[in-house]
Scaffold this motif. Sequence first.
Motif, PDB file in Angstrom:
ATOM      1  N   LYS A  46       2.670  14.010  -9.430  1.00  0.00           N
ATOM      2  CA  LYS A  46       3.630  15.121  -9.531  1.00  0.00           C
ATOM      3  C   LYS A  46       4.147  15.257 -10.959  1.00  0.00           C
ATOM      4  O   LYS A  46       4.289  16.379 -11.480  1.00  0.00           O
ATOM      5  CB  LYS A  46       4.789  14.880  -8.577  1.00  0.00           C
ATOM      6  CG  LYS A  46       5.785  16.024  -8.534  1.00  0.00           C
ATOM      7  CD  LYS A  46       6.889  15.762  -7.522  1.00  0.00           C
ATOM      8  CE  LYS A  46       7.890  16.908  -7.484  1.00  0.00           C
ATOM      9  NZ  LYS A  46       8.974  16.659  -6.501  1.00  0.00           N
ATOM     10  N   LEU A  47       4.428  14.121 -11.617  1.00  0.00           N
ATOM     11  CA  LEU A  47       4.899  14.170 -13.006  1.00  0.00           C
ATOM     12  C   LEU A  47       3.838  14.754 -13.926  1.00  0.00           C
ATOM     13  O   LEU A  47       4.153  15.514 -14.846  1.00  0.00           O
ATOM     14  CB  LEU A  47       5.287  12.761 -13.467  1.00  0.00           C
ATOM     15  CG  LEU A  47       6.554  12.166 -12.832  1.00  0.00           C
ATOM     16  CD1 LEU A  47       6.730  10.731 -13.273  1.00  0.00           C
ATOM     17  CD2 LEU A  47       7.783  12.989 -13.215  1.00  0.00           C
ATOM     18  N   VAL A  48       2.582  14.387 -13.675  1.00  0.00           N
ATOM     19  CA  VAL A  48       1.497  14.927 -14.503  1.00  0.00           C
ATOM     20  C   VAL A  48       1.380  16.435 -14.320  1.00  0.00           C
ATOM     21  O   VAL A  48       1.228  17.192 -15.291  1.00  0.00           O
ATOM     22  CB  VAL A  48       0.166  14.233 -14.152  1.00  0.00           C
ATOM     23  CG1 VAL A  48      -1.002  14.937 -14.827  1.00  0.00           C
ATOM     24  CG2 VAL A  48       0.204  12.768 -14.583  1.00  0.00           C
ATOM     25  N   LEU A 102       0.832  -1.211   0.000  1.00  0.00           N
ATOM     26  CA  LEU A 102       0.000   0.000   0.000  1.00  0.00           C
ATOM     27  C   LEU A 102       0.863   1.255   0.000  1.00  0.00           C
ATOM     28  O   LEU A 102       0.574   2.219  -0.721  1.00  0.00           O
ATOM     29  CB  LEU A 102      -0.915  -0.007   1.226  1.00  0.00           C
ATOM     30  CG  LEU A 102      -2.143  -0.914   1.180  1.00  0.00           C
ATOM     31  CD1 LEU A 102      -2.929  -0.790   2.480  1.00  0.00           C
ATOM     32  CD2 LEU A 102      -3.045  -0.585  -0.002  1.00  0.00           C
ATOM     33  N   ALA A 103       1.932   1.249   0.820  1.00  0.00           N
ATOM     34  CA  ALA A 103       2.818   2.421   0.874  1.00  0.00           C
ATOM     35  C   ALA A 103       3.512   2.637  -0.466  1.00  0.00           C
ATOM     36  O   ALA A 103       3.615   3.784  -0.943  1.00  0.00           O
ATOM     37  CB  ALA A 103       3.851   2.234   1.988  1.00  0.00           C
ATOM     38  N   ASP A 104       3.966   1.558  -1.089  1.00  0.00           N
ATOM     39  CA  ASP A 104       4.622   1.687  -2.398  1.00  0.00           C
ATOM     40  C   ASP A 104       3.643   2.207  -3.446  1.00  0.00           C
ATOM     41  O   ASP A 104       4.000   3.059  -4.277  1.00  0.00           O
ATOM     42  CB  ASP A 104       5.187   0.333  -2.841  1.00  0.00           C
ATOM     43  CG  ASP A 104       6.353  -0.102  -1.982  1.00  0.00           C
ATOM     44  OD1 ASP A 104       6.954   0.759  -1.318  1.00  0.00           O
ATOM     45  OD2 ASP A 104       6.653  -1.317  -1.960  1.00  0.00           O
ATOM     46  N   ALA A 105       2.416   1.687  -3.403  1.00  0.00           N
ATOM     47  CA  ALA A 105       1.406   2.142  -4.373  1.00  0.00           C
ATOM     48  C   ALA A 105       1.094   3.625  -4.180  1.00  0.00           C
ATOM     49  O   ALA A 105       0.929   4.370  -5.151  1.00  0.00           O
ATOM     50  CB  ALA A 105       0.132   1.307  -4.233  1.00  0.00           C
ATOM     51  N   GLU A 106       1.047   4.063  -2.914  1.00  0.00           N
ATOM     52  CA  GLU A 106       0.771   5.476  -2.639  1.00  0.00           C
ATOM     53  C   GLU A 106       1.924   6.353  -3.116  1.00  0.00           C
ATOM     54  O   GLU A 106       1.709   7.432  -3.675  1.00  0.00           O
ATOM     55  CB  GLU A 106       0.548   5.669  -1.140  1.00  0.00           C
ATOM     56  CG  GLU A 106       0.255   7.112  -0.732  1.00  0.00           C
ATOM     57  CD  GLU A 106      -1.022   7.654  -1.323  1.00  0.00           C
ATOM     58  OE1 GLU A 106      -1.172   8.890  -1.363  1.00  0.00           O
ATOM     59  OE2 GLU A 106      -1.870   6.848  -1.761  1.00  0.00           O
ATOM     60  N   ASN A 107       3.164   5.883  -2.916  1.00  0.00           N
ATOM     61  CA  ASN A 107       4.323   6.647  -3.401  1.00  0.00           C
ATOM     62  C   ASN A 107       4.317   6.761  -4.921  1.00  0.00           C
ATOM     63  O   ASN A 107       4.604   7.823  -5.480  1.00  0.00           O
ATOM     64  CB  ASN A 107       5.614   5.982  -2.934  1.00  0.00           C
ATOM     65  CG  ASN A 107       5.815   6.106  -1.438  1.00  0.00           C
ATOM     66  OD1 ASN A 107       5.301   7.040  -0.813  1.00  0.00           O
ATOM     67  ND2 ASN A 107       6.555   5.185  -0.860  1.00  0.00           N
ATOM     68  N   VAL A 108       3.986   5.649  -5.591  1.00  0.00           N
ATOM     69  CA  VAL A 108       3.917   5.669  -7.061  1.00  0.00           C
ATOM     70  C   VAL A 108       2.825   6.625  -7.523  1.00  0.00           C
ATOM     71  O   VAL A 108       3.005   7.386  -8.480  1.00  0.00           O
ATOM     72  CB  VAL A 108       3.667   4.249  -7.601  1.00  0.00           C
ATOM     73  CG1 VAL A 108       3.364   4.295  -9.091  1.00  0.00           C
ATOM     74  CG2 VAL A 108       4.883   3.360  -7.355  1.00  0.00           C
ATOM     75  N   ARG A 109       1.681   6.598  -6.810  1.00  0.00           N
ATOM     76  CA  ARG A 109       0.578   7.496  -7.186  1.00  0.00           C
ATOM     77  C   ARG A 109       0.974   8.953  -7.036  1.00  0.00           C
ATOM     78  O   ARG A 109       0.722   9.781  -7.909  1.00  0.00           O
ATOM     79  CB  ARG A 109      -0.645   7.206  -6.317  1.00  0.00           C
ATOM     80  CG  ARG A 109      -1.898   7.964  -6.740  1.00  0.00           C
ATOM     81  CD  ARG A 109      -2.976   7.850  -5.698  1.00  0.00           C
ATOM     82  NE  ARG A 109      -2.596   8.538  -4.486  1.00  0.00           N
ATOM     83  CZ  ARG A 109      -2.702   9.859  -4.320  1.00  0.00           C
ATOM     84  NH1 ARG A 109      -3.171  10.632  -5.303  1.00  0.00           N
ATOM     85  NH2 ARG A 109      -2.350  10.417  -3.186  1.00  0.00           N
ATOM     86  N   GLN A 110       1.661   9.272  -5.916  1.00  0.00           N
ATOM     87  CA  GLN A 110       2.080  10.653  -5.695  1.00  0.00           C
ATOM     88  C   GLN A 110       3.115  11.101  -6.718  1.00  0.00           C
ATOM     89  O   GLN A 110       3.055  12.227  -7.221  1.00  0.00           O
ATOM     90  CB  GLN A 110       2.635  10.792  -4.277  1.00  0.00           C
ATOM     91  CG  GLN A 110       1.589  10.651  -3.180  1.00  0.00           C
ATOM     92  CD  GLN A 110       2.171  10.782  -1.798  1.00  0.00           C
ATOM     93  OE1 GLN A 110       3.386  10.931  -1.635  1.00  0.00           O
ATOM     94  NE2 GLN A 110       1.327  10.716  -0.778  1.00  0.00           N
ATOM     95  N   ARG A 111       4.075  10.201  -7.028  1.00  0.00           N
ATOM     96  CA  ARG A 111       5.083  10.561  -8.045  1.00  0.00           C
ATOM     97  C   ARG A 111       4.439  10.761  -9.407  1.00  0.00           C
ATOM     98  O   ARG A 111       4.788  11.689 -10.148  1.00  0.00           O
ATOM     99  CB  ARG A 111       6.166   9.477  -8.113  1.00  0.00           C
ATOM    100  CG  ARG A 111       7.129   9.485  -6.947  1.00  0.00           C
ATOM    101  CD  ARG A 111       8.377   8.678  -7.258  1.00  0.00           C
ATOM    102  NE  ARG A 111       8.070   7.278  -7.475  1.00  0.00           N
ATOM    103  CZ  ARG A 111       8.085   6.357  -6.531  1.00  0.00           C
ATOM    104  NH1 ARG A 111       8.381   6.690  -5.287  1.00  0.00           N
ATOM    105  NH2 ARG A 111       7.818   5.094  -6.808  1.00  0.00           N
ATOM    106  N   SER A 112       3.494   9.889  -9.738  1.00  0.00           N
ATOM    107  CA  SER A 112       2.806  10.018 -11.028  1.00  0.00           C
ATOM    108  C   SER A 112       2.019  11.317 -11.097  1.00  0.00           C
ATOM    109  O   SER A 112       2.029  12.010 -12.119  1.00  0.00           O
ATOM    110  CB  SER A 112       1.877   8.821 -11.246  1.00  0.00           C
ATOM    111  OG  SER A 112       2.601   7.606 -11.251  1.00  0.00           O
TER     112      SER A 112
END
Length: 222
Positions: A99-101, A87-97
């Motif tokens: 931010k990139l958007v 869950l933590a990894d998925a949340e980090n990926v979501r936040q990075r994505s």
Amino acid sequence: MAAVAQCVRAVLRPRYPLLSFSLRTSPRLLCVATQQKNTGQNLEEDQSQSQNEQKVEPSSAEKMLTEEKAKLEEQLKEVTDKYKRALADAENVRQRSQKLVEEAKLYGIQSFCKDLLEVADILEKATESVPKEEIKDENPHLKSLYEGLVMTEVQIQKVFKKHGLLRLNPVGAKFDPYEHEALFHAPMEGKEPGTIALVSKIGYKLHGRTLRPALVGVVKDA
């Protein structure tokens, strides 16, 4: 043996006269009774031992169940930890994505803006090249041309500002290598060393990020 028989007959005579008579007439019956009594005791001992064994068996089963429970709890803990990390990894990926958007939305036009900066530079040079003393009513064509260039330059700066593109004209400011590019260093009387005395080319920032550094002359110690 005779003495034992007499004792048994004495005990049994009041209650069981027939049995006492039988014992008196046949001593073998006493031996049979004694054997039956011993057999009964042995049966009781066997039953007691069997019950003890039955009591031990549940204890072993409980021990196995306890060990199995501990294993399952450990597996559950491991699975829970892996789930939380996922869950933590998925949340980090979501936040990075995300931010990139957002950065793509903000800075996706920077190449286009760089090209437009050349147009803005040409307009600025065009307006600066017009002799101010010639802008008179006696020269209506030159005056109209100049006013048109000024209006165009003002409008393009409004468009830049609307999209987050701002001018950098840092005359008198401290030299910042992240925003300025020094063309030369020269001592100047009355100027503080390290400040910008001349701007050769206007710089620009896009949403706070330097898109093009300003080309400047920096004051140095005499």
